[in-house]
Design an enzyme around this catalytic site. Sequence first.
Site, PDB file in Angstrom:
ATOM      1  CB  ALA A   1      -0.924   0.009   1.213  1.00 52.69           C
ATOM      2  CG  ASP A   2       0.202   4.164  -3.109  1.00 49.85           C
ATOM      3  OD1 ASP A   2      -0.927   4.216  -2.570  1.00 49.85           O
ATOM      4  OD2 ASP A   2       0.366   4.229  -4.344  1.00 49.85           O
ATOM      5  CB  SER A   3       0.461   8.040   0.862  1.00 51.43           C
ATOM      6  OG  SER A   3       0.634   8.561  -0.444  1.00 51.43           O
TER       7      SER A   3
ATOM      8  CG  ASP B   1      -2.828   1.659  -2.501  1.00 56.53           C
ATOM      9  OD1 ASP B   1      -3.731   1.835  -3.339  1.00 56.53           O
ATOM     10  OD2 ASP B   1      -1.691   1.223  -2.796  1.00 56.53           O
TER      11      ASP B   1
END
Length: 142
Positions: free
Chosen positions: A95-97, A99
């Site tokens: 997960a990125d920011s 997500d």
Amino acid sequence: MASIAGVGISIATLPASYRKSQVLNGVSGLRLASFSSQRKNFPSIRLQSAPMGFHVSCAAKPETVGKVCDIVKSQLALPDGTSVTGESTFAALGADSLDTVEIVMGLEEAFGISVEEDSAQNITTVQDAADLIEKLVEAKST
């Protein structure tokens, strides 16, 4: 590691370099201690070592953690065989920011809560999210 079923006490192992003399002013090197109960009115407690001592937090119910795991899997479109547990970090799941923001929005919708931005920024694991949700749901009901 020690563990007792029913009331559930588990204490993580001390480092291999543990010596009796290291425990003069309390428990030194303890990595994690968890206490939980199957009783409805007894909250779970987690102790984790921190730079300046121990951090105590109430752990969420297993069903809350499970629901959060399902939402995280759905939001990240993870394959069916992917294992997501309370200890899973969003970063480790890919997960990125953006997500993470979408996960929080999904959790807000599923649990009927509103998560403040500063609280959302402190969520790094599934357990963090579940703990925060239970805190917010409890506050909302009182």
